[in-house]
Design a protein around this motif. Structure first.
Motif, PDB file in Angstrom:
ATOM      1  N   ASP A   9       0.823  -1.201   0.000  1.00 65.57           N
ATOM      2  CA  ASP A   9       0.000   0.000   0.000  1.00 65.57           C
ATOM      3  C   ASP A   9       0.864   1.260   0.000  1.00 65.57           C
ATOM      4  OD1 ASP A   9      -2.306  -1.548   0.098  1.00 65.57           O
ATOM      5  OD2 ASP A   9      -2.457  -1.407   2.287  1.00 65.57           O
ATOM      6  N   MET A  10       1.922   1.248   0.787  1.00 63.35           N
ATOM      7  CA  MET A  10       2.797   2.415   0.877  1.00 63.35           C
ATOM      8  C   MET A  10       3.557   2.639  -0.431  1.00 63.35           C
ATOM      9  SD  MET A  10       1.982   3.574   3.747  1.00 63.35           S
ATOM     10  CE  MET A  10       3.192   4.830   4.038  1.00 63.35           C
ATOM     11  N   ILE A  11       3.967   1.555  -1.072  1.00 61.85           N
ATOM     12  CA  ILE A  11       4.665   1.676  -2.352  1.00 61.85           C
ATOM     13  C   ILE A  11       3.709   2.215  -3.414  1.00 61.85           C
ATOM     14  CG2 ILE A  11       5.732   0.337  -4.213  1.00 61.85           C
ATOM     15  CD1 ILE A  11       6.946  -1.442  -1.986  1.00 61.85           C
ATOM     16  N   ALA A  12       2.499   1.706  -3.432  1.00 62.22           N
ATOM     17  CA  ALA A  12       1.511   2.181  -4.397  1.00 62.22           C
ATOM     18  C   ALA A  12       1.196   3.657  -4.168  1.00 62.22           C
ATOM     19  CB  ALA A  12       0.237   1.342  -4.308  1.00 62.22           C
ATOM     20  N   LEU A  13       1.103   4.053  -2.923  1.00 63.12           N
ATOM     21  CA  LEU A  13       0.840   5.450  -2.602  1.00 63.12           C
ATOM     22  C   LEU A  13       1.989   6.348  -3.052  1.00 63.12           C
ATOM     23  CD1 LEU A  13      -1.023   7.491  -1.219  1.00 63.12           C
ATOM     24  CD2 LEU A  13       0.172   6.994   0.931  1.00 63.12           C
ATOM     25  N   ALA A  14       3.205   5.899  -2.812  1.00 67.12           N
ATOM     26  CA  ALA A  14       4.376   6.675  -3.249  1.00 67.12           C
ATOM     27  C   ALA A  14       4.425   6.774  -4.768  1.00 67.12           C
ATOM     28  CB  ALA A  14       5.651   6.025  -2.715  1.00 67.12           C
ATOM     29  N   ARG A  15       4.120   5.689  -5.456  1.00 66.82           N
ATOM     30  CA  ARG A  15       4.121   5.703  -6.922  1.00 66.82           C
ATOM     31  C   ARG A  15       3.074   6.676  -7.451  1.00 66.82           C
ATOM     32  NH1 ARG A  15       4.410   0.646  -7.845  1.00 66.82           N
ATOM     33  NH2 ARG A  15       6.587   0.649  -8.475  1.00 66.82           N
ATOM     34  N   ARG A  16       1.907   6.683  -6.839  1.00 60.10           N
ATOM     35  CA  ARG A  16       0.862   7.624  -7.267  1.00 60.10           C
ATOM     36  C   ARG A  16       1.286   9.064  -7.040  1.00 60.10           C
ATOM     37  NH1 ARG A  16      -2.904   3.754  -5.113  1.00 60.10           N
ATOM     38  NH2 ARG A  16      -2.978   4.912  -3.171  1.00 60.10           N
ATOM     39  N   GLY A  17       1.980   9.309  -5.936  1.00 61.98           N
ATOM     40  CA  GLY A  17       2.469  10.658  -5.667  1.00 61.98           C
ATOM     41  C   GLY A  17       3.503  11.098  -6.684  1.00 61.98           C
ATOM     42  N   LEU A  18       4.413  10.213  -7.043  1.00 63.58           N
ATOM     43  CA  LEU A  18       5.418  10.544  -8.052  1.00 63.58           C
ATOM     44  C   LEU A  18       4.783  10.742  -9.423  1.00 63.58           C
ATOM     45  CD1 LEU A  18       8.259   8.155  -6.911  1.00 63.58           C
ATOM     46  CD2 LEU A  18       8.294  10.655  -6.840  1.00 63.58           C
ATOM     47  N   GLN A  19       3.779   9.945  -9.736  1.00 65.78           N
ATOM     48  CA  GLN A  19       3.069  10.120 -11.010  1.00 65.78           C
ATOM     49  C   GLN A  19       2.320  11.449 -11.021  1.00 65.78           C
ATOM     50  OE1 GLN A  19       3.188   8.082 -13.843  1.00 65.78           O
ATOM     51  NE2 GLN A  19       2.209   9.891 -14.693  1.00 65.78           N
ATOM     52  N   ALA A  20       1.740  11.816  -9.897  1.00 65.93           N
ATOM     53  CA  ALA A  20       1.054  13.105  -9.796  1.00 65.93           C
ATOM     54  C   ALA A  20       2.042  14.256  -9.974  1.00 65.93           C
ATOM     55  CB  ALA A  20       0.338  13.231  -8.457  1.00 65.93           C
ATOM     56  N   HIS A  21       3.236  14.098  -9.424  1.00 63.48           N
ATOM     57  CA  HIS A  21       4.282  15.106  -9.592  1.00 63.48           C
ATOM     58  C   HIS A  21       4.624  15.256 -11.073  1.00 63.48           C
ATOM     59  CE1 HIS A  21       8.148  17.003  -7.969  1.00 63.48           C
ATOM     60  NE2 HIS A  21       8.190  17.116  -9.267  1.00 63.48           N
ATOM     61  N   LEU A  22       4.747  14.163 -11.793  1.00 63.93           N
ATOM     62  CA  LEU A  22       5.023  14.201 -13.228  1.00 63.93           C
ATOM     63  C   LEU A  22       3.865  14.842 -13.980  1.00 63.93           C
ATOM     64  CD1 LEU A  22       6.717  13.522 -15.706  1.00 63.93           C
ATOM     65  CD2 LEU A  22       5.744  11.212 -15.643  1.00 63.93           C
ATOM     66  N   ASP A  23       2.644  14.480 -13.638  1.00 65.34           N
ATOM     67  CA  ASP A  23       1.479  15.060 -14.298  1.00 65.34           C
ATOM     68  C   ASP A  23       1.429  16.572 -14.087  1.00 65.34           C
ATOM     69  OD1 ASP A  23       0.793  12.516 -15.089  1.00 65.34           O
ATOM     70  OD2 ASP A  23      -0.751  12.260 -13.538  1.00 65.34           O
ATOM     71  N   GLU A  24       1.782  17.008 -12.899  1.00 61.10           N
ATOM     72  CA  GLU A  24       1.800  18.441 -12.596  1.00 61.10           C
ATOM     73  C   GLU A  24       2.865  19.161 -13.423  1.00 61.10           C
ATOM     74  OE1 GLU A  24       3.022  20.962  -8.747  1.00 61.10           O
ATOM     75  OE2 GLU A  24       1.392  19.533  -8.417  1.00 61.10           O
ATOM     76  N   ALA A  25       4.021  18.549 -13.586  1.00 59.49           N
ATOM     77  CA  ALA A  25       5.086  19.150 -14.385  1.00 59.49           C
ATOM     78  C   ALA A  25       4.676  19.239 -15.855  1.00 59.49           C
ATOM     79  CB  ALA A  25       6.368  18.340 -14.232  1.00 59.49           C
ATOM     80  N   ILE A  26       4.000  18.220 -16.353  1.00 61.06           N
ATOM     81  CA  ILE A  26       3.516  18.250 -17.739  1.00 61.06           C
ATOM     82  C   ILE A  26       2.474  19.347 -17.905  1.00 61.06           C
ATOM     83  CG2 ILE A  26       2.193  16.930 -19.449  1.00 61.06           C
ATOM     84  CD1 ILE A  26       3.688  14.428 -18.387  1.00 61.06           C
TER      85      ILE A  26
END
Length: 79
Positions: A9-26
């Motif tokens: 769960d923690m890994i999935a949450l971290a991955r979603r946060g990093l993906q959100a960071h990428l989406d925000e940069a795009i």
């Protein structure tokens, strides 16, 4: 009774946060492109060029972080 998150769960949450960071940069890059200003010579203004460079750097950093994370914690294959 408390529910403890699992490591998965923690890994999935971290991955979603990093993906959100990428989406925000795009989105930042799209915003900079959409509202870029051009001077009389037809070139980007200093502010627009700075916004574009900042957005490109943010995308590079976000992609790098997500790629490194995926190397450390590869996604599980769907069963």
């Amino acid at each position: 009774m408390t529910i403890e998150p699992t490591e998965f769960d923690m890994i999935a949450l971290a991955r979603r946060g990093l993906q959100a960071h990428l989406d925000e940069a795009i989105a930042e890059d799209e915003f900079a492109s959409r509202f870029a200003m051009v001077d009389k010579r037809g070139e980007l203004t200093g502010e627009s060029m700075l916004a574009y460079r900042t957005a490109v750097e943010a995308i590079r950093v976000a992609r790098d972080r997500l790629a490194r994370f995926n190397l450390l914690y590869p996604e599980r294959a769907a069963a």
